[in-house]
Design a protein around this motif. Structure first.
Motif, short mmCIF file in Angstrom:
data_model
loop_
_atom_site.label_atom_id
_atom_site.label_comp_id
_atom_site.label_asym_id
_atom_site.label_seq_id
_atom_site.Cartn_x
_atom_site.Cartn_y
_atom_site.Cartn_z
N LEU A 373 0.83 -1.21 0.00
CA LEU A 373 0.00 0.00 0.00
C LEU A 373 0.87 1.26 0.00
O LEU A 373 0.56 2.26 -0.67
N ALA A 374 1.97 1.23 0.73
CA ALA A 374 2.86 2.40 0.77
C ALA A 374 3.50 2.64 -0.60
O ALA A 374 3.64 3.79 -1.06
N GLY A 375 3.89 1.55 -1.31
CA GLY A 375 4.45 1.71 -2.66
C GLY A 375 3.43 2.31 -3.62
O GLY A 375 3.76 3.19 -4.43
N ARG A 376 2.17 1.85 -3.59
CA ARG A 376 1.13 2.41 -4.47
C ARG A 376 0.88 3.87 -4.14
O ARG A 376 0.68 4.70 -5.04
N LEU A 377 0.93 4.23 -2.85
CA LEU A 377 0.73 5.62 -2.44
C LEU A 377 1.81 6.51 -3.03
O LEU A 377 1.53 7.61 -3.56
N ASP A 378 3.06 6.06 -2.99
CA ASP A 378 4.16 6.86 -3.54
C ASP A 378 4.00 7.05 -5.06
O ASP A 378 4.19 8.15 -5.58
N ARG A 379 3.60 6.00 -5.77
CA ARG A 379 3.41 6.10 -7.23
C ARG A 379 2.30 7.09 -7.57
O ARG A 379 2.44 7.90 -8.51
N LEU A 380 1.21 7.04 -6.81
CA LEU A 380 0.09 7.94 -7.08
C LEU A 380 0.47 9.39 -6.80
O LEU A 380 0.05 10.31 -7.53
N GLN A 381 1.26 9.63 -5.76
CA GLN A 381 1.68 11.00 -5.46
C GLN A 381 2.56 11.55 -6.59
O GLN A 381 2.47 12.72 -6.98
N GLN A 382 3.45 10.69 -7.13
CA GLN A 382 4.27 11.13 -8.28
C GLN A 382 3.39 11.41 -9.50
O GLN A 382 3.61 12.39 -10.23
#
Length: 881
Positions: A373-382
């Motif tokens: 979930l943390a990895g998907r959050l970082d991708r979405l913020q980028q």
């Protein structure tokens, strides 16, 4: 044009996206089972290329997928002139069209429709039928491969144009067809196709005017003759009136009528008395019959009462055992209900335990998924950051598609202004003889030369003569003013877009296109991430989920997973056992309930019967009580005897009166005689009235007709009729001249037909000999196939050939037409949908040779459901994906 790919959605059986890629040069074959959608794809290609995206034709509505509220979406890719194009259209719902070239959109909607037609060499129209020009010849839909190609007007024009490139302009060529069409159009102003005068045309109007004047003149002549006839008739009517007024005959007829009326009244009185006696006799008879019916009804009711009492005793004996069985079944059903409630309460407790165990297991699983979930959050913020930067850059880029189109339009307008200036300017033509020294604006002229005078032109002849030719001052000033206004529009457009010149504007437009491509990539990435509520909502959801995981109690989150699984397994097994027991009890309750229902239903049926019998018995006893039964039967029998005696008396009186009555038919004869005499007197009076009315009318008509001036009117109409006949003859003579011209051109066209057909025959020969060695085709009007000459002395008529041979010849003719069109630079693919269905094994191999011969020079696409039979055709194999 060469097709490269096609994709559809919401089209026929293709409710979801489907695509065919990899169309190659030469022969392409798509083999698929029946109802796989081959013919649907064929219709989709034609619709996408030839129909307007805004059309609502029945053929397009028939393409829509049944049961789905989706637009008909079609994409067709093709190569043309070394460039790759794709036309995408959406029909019926969300109507749109887009044309791209080498991946860059160049037109939308109506402009995209017409741009494709320009590429394919089809003139745009407001309404459009499928398959224009050569496409209608070479694209053969399912079931049409047996019919010979019948070129439309556009296709015939293209074939003639191709032939004229080879044999030159002939009397029988396209110019002759155009002349013939012009003559037919002109003749059509006067005559219909059947040779009759056209309503509303000049010839029809002249004929109508002549007929009107002729009819009016005939009417006047008839009126003059009628006036003389009316004078003669008036004399005859007056003489007839004098002879019709005989008073003695009228008095005799009146006396006979009064005597007949008296005798009729006496006969009618005797008839009324006889009718009254008949009614009395009939009434007495009916009363006796009714009394006998009441006696029989009382006897039947007495028998019914006795039968009902016996039935009630039988029903009472049947109901008692049923009451005992119902009580036992009710007690058993109550016991089963108590057992089911206890099992249900225990099952509810186990469900609560299972939900708590599932909550603990879910919390443990979320702990394990926190890193993902943390990895998907970082991708979405980028992704959100890149989208914001792209949006800001797009707002700063001012040169949109409208500015590009405005620039193209201004450049086109400038070219048109120069072209109009050149076309409207005077032209100077010079022919320099050998040895002469002639120059135009310092350029030497050798032979002939011509130049438009849009600016002053200086012509020198040798060293002694100089001629200056200037255009009219007004024309030159107007052209310069128009060009100045156009340049001002261009400067305004460049200033609005922040560009120094047209090249910089196009560069800025290219930069915006790149930003738009980047925006599409971002949207595609967002779609791939399946963000139903948007990026920001998904980021908030992920942050909340991670915070919930981090905030969960450590002892709950880190519970032993194996222990949780064991507890869940035990709870599930106990729950399964309870469900099985509960199902068994429920089944027993259902069976016991069915038994109780049947018992109650049987008791209710017997009770209902008893109730109905009691009700009927009470009704019968009210009408025939036991105490008065014998008395009522005796009184009814005595009353029957009295009524029969009364009927016998009235019947005897009726017989006596019938013997004294007038004979049958006397009243009718008297009434008929009276009616005859009355009608005769009335007819005589009506005749006198008619004679007097007719004489008065004739006297009035004679007076009116004498003052109309019929003689002068007849002379005027004769002159007008002669003038109308002359005009009709003049128009008829023009019609005959046009008919002669049409006949002459048609005869010339027929004489040169063989020379016109020679190029098609030459292209057809190798294809024909692949299948029918040494055979020849006989061509008729408009490239029609008249017959096939093989080994026999005479040609075989096309209609007498077998269906398989007819289909093979029709396909070969289309291959030859495609080769002839392709040889002259019009690259049109050939498409055959489920053709060669009646070919035997040897003949189909020969047809494959002919198809591959066509595929050497142009694209051929074969759609078939006979995969095994078409294996040896070769070529590129296609699939629907």
């Amino acid at each position: 044009m060469k097709l490269s790919h096609v994709s559809v959605e919401g089209c026929g059986r293709f409710g979801t996206p489907a695509r065919i890629e990899g169309f190659g040069t030469g022969v392409n074959i798509l083999s698929a089972r029946n109802e796989a959608g081959k013919s649907t794809l064929f219709r989709a290609i034609r619709t996408c290329l030839f129909e307007r995206h805004s059309s609502t034709a029945k053929d397009i509505a028939a393409l829509a997928t049944d049961g789905l509220s989706l637009p008909v979406s079609i994409r067709v890719g093709f190569e043309h002139g070394g460039r790759q194009y794709e036309i995408a259209k959406s029909f019926l719902k969300g109507k749109s069209a887009s044309l791209t070239r080498d991946g860059v959109e160049i037109a939308r909607n109506a402009e995209a429709d017409e741009h494709v037609w320009d590429l394919l060499g089809i003139a745009p129209r407001s309404t459009r039928a499928l398959d224009e020009a050569s496409y209608g010849l070479l694209w053969v839909q399912q079931g049409h491969s047996f019919a010979l190609p019948e070129p439309s007007e556009a296709a015939a024009s293209q074939l003639n144009a191709v032939i004229q490139q080879e044999v030159g302009t002939l009397v029988g060529g396209e110019r002759a067809r155009q002349l013939l069409a012009t003559v037919k159009d002109e003749l059509g102003k006067y005559l219909t196709d059947s040779g009759r005068p056209r309503v509303g045309g000049a010839l029809h109007a002249a004929i109508e005017e002549t007929a009107r004047l002729t009819a009016e003149r005939l009417d006047v002549d008839n009126r003059l003759a009628a006036l003389d006839a009316k004078l003669d008739e008036l004399g005859h009517q007056r003489a007839e009136l004098r002879s019709a007024g005989d008073h003695a005959m009228a008095a005799q007829m009146k006396a006979d009528l009064e005597d007949t009326r008296r005798k009729l009244a006496e006969a009618e009185t005797a008839g009324e008395e006889l009718k009254r006696l008949r009614d009395d006799e009939r009434q007495a008879h009916e009363l006796a019959e009714a009394q006998e019916g009441r006696l029989q009804e009382l006897k039947r009711r007495a028998a019914t009462i006795d039968a009902q009492r016996a039935r009630l005793k039988t029903l009472a004996g049947e109901i008692a055992p049923l009451e005992q069985e119902i009580a036992a079944a009710t007690a058993a059903l109550d016991e089963l209900a108590r057992r089911r409630k206890a099992l249900g309460d225990e099952a509810d407790a186990l469900e609560r335990e299972e939900r708590e165990l599932a909550r603990l297991a879910d919390l443990a699983e979320k702990r394990a998924r926190r890193a993902a979930l943390a990895g998907r959050l970082d991708r979405l913020q980028q992704l959100r950051g890149r989208a914001a930067a792209n949006e800001a850059a797009l707002k700063a880029a001012l040169v949109d598609e409208a500015a590009q189109k405005a620039l193209d339009a201004l450049e086109t307008e400038e070219a048109k202004l120069h072209a109009r200036l050149d076309a409207g300017a005077p032209r100077v033509a010079i022919e320099a003889r050998p040895g002469a020294t002639v120059m135009i604006d310092g350029t030497a002229v050798s032979g002939t030369a011509a130049k438009s005078v849009t600016q002053p032109v200086v012509i020198t002849v040798g060293d002694d003569v100089a001629i200056t030719v200037s255009p009219p001052q007004a024309t030159r000033e107007a052209a310069e003013a128009a060009l100045a206004a156009h340049r001002e529009k261009l400067r305004a457009l460049l200033a609005a877009c922040g560009a120094a010149d047209a090249a910089e504007l196009r560069r800025l437009r290219a930069e915006r296109v790149a930003l738009e491509d980047q925006a599409r990539d971002i949207r595609a990435e967002r779609n791939a991430l399946a963000l139903g509520d948007g990026v920001n909502a998904e980021i908030d959801r992920l942050q909340a989920a991670i915070g919930e995981i981090d905030a969960a109690a450590v002892d709950e989150a880190e519970a032993d997973a194996s222990a949780l699984d064991a507890r869940k397994q035990q709870a599930t097994e106990r729950h399964s056992a309870l469900r099985a027991a509960l199902s068994g009890v429920t089944a027993q309750i259902g069976a016991q309930g069915d038994l109780l229902g049947k018992l109650r239903e049987a008791r209710a049926s017997l009770a209902g019967q008893a109730e109905q019998i009691h009700a009927g018995l009470a009704s019968d006893l009210a009408l025939l009580p036991d105490a008065g039964r014998d008395r009522m039967l005796g009184d009814c029998d005595s009353e029957l005897g009295r009524r029969r005696d009364a009927h016998r008396v009235k019947a005897a009186l009726l017989a006596e009166k019938q013997a004294q009555a007038p004979e049958d038919g006397a009243v009718e004869r008297l009434r008929a005689r009276m009616d005859r005499l009355a009608a005769a007197m009335k007819g005589q009076q009506e005749r006198l009235d008619q004679l007097r009315e007719r004489i008065a009318r004739l006297e009035g008509e004679v007076q009116v007709a004498g003052g109309d001036g019929l003689g002068e009117r007849a002379a005027t109409l004769a002159l007008q009729q002669q003038m109308a006949l002359a005009e009709e003859a003049r128009i008829a003579e023009r019609v005959e001249v046009l008919k002669l011209l049409r006949r002459t051109v048609e005869e010339s066209y027929a004489q040169r037909r063989e020379q016109l057909n020679a190029p098609l025959r030459r292209h057809l020969k190798p294809f024909l000999h692949d299948v029918f060695p040494r055979a020849e085709i006989e061509l008729g009007e408009n490239f029609a196939i008249a017959g096939l000459s093989r080994s026999g002395p005479a040609a075989e008529l096309f209609g007498r050939l077998s269906l398989g041979t007819q289909e093979q010849v029709a396909v070969l003719v289309r291959l030859a037409m495609g080769a002839m069109i392709c040889e002259r630079g019009a690259d049109v693919p050939i498409i055959l949908d489920d053709a060669l269905v009646f070919s035997d094994d040897d003949r189909i191999e020969q047809m494959f040779d002919a198809i591959n011969r066509a595929g050497r020079n142009q694209q051929v696409i074969v759609l078939t459901c006979r995969a095994r039979s078409f294996t040896s055709l070769g070529g590129t194999q296609l699939q629907i994906v």
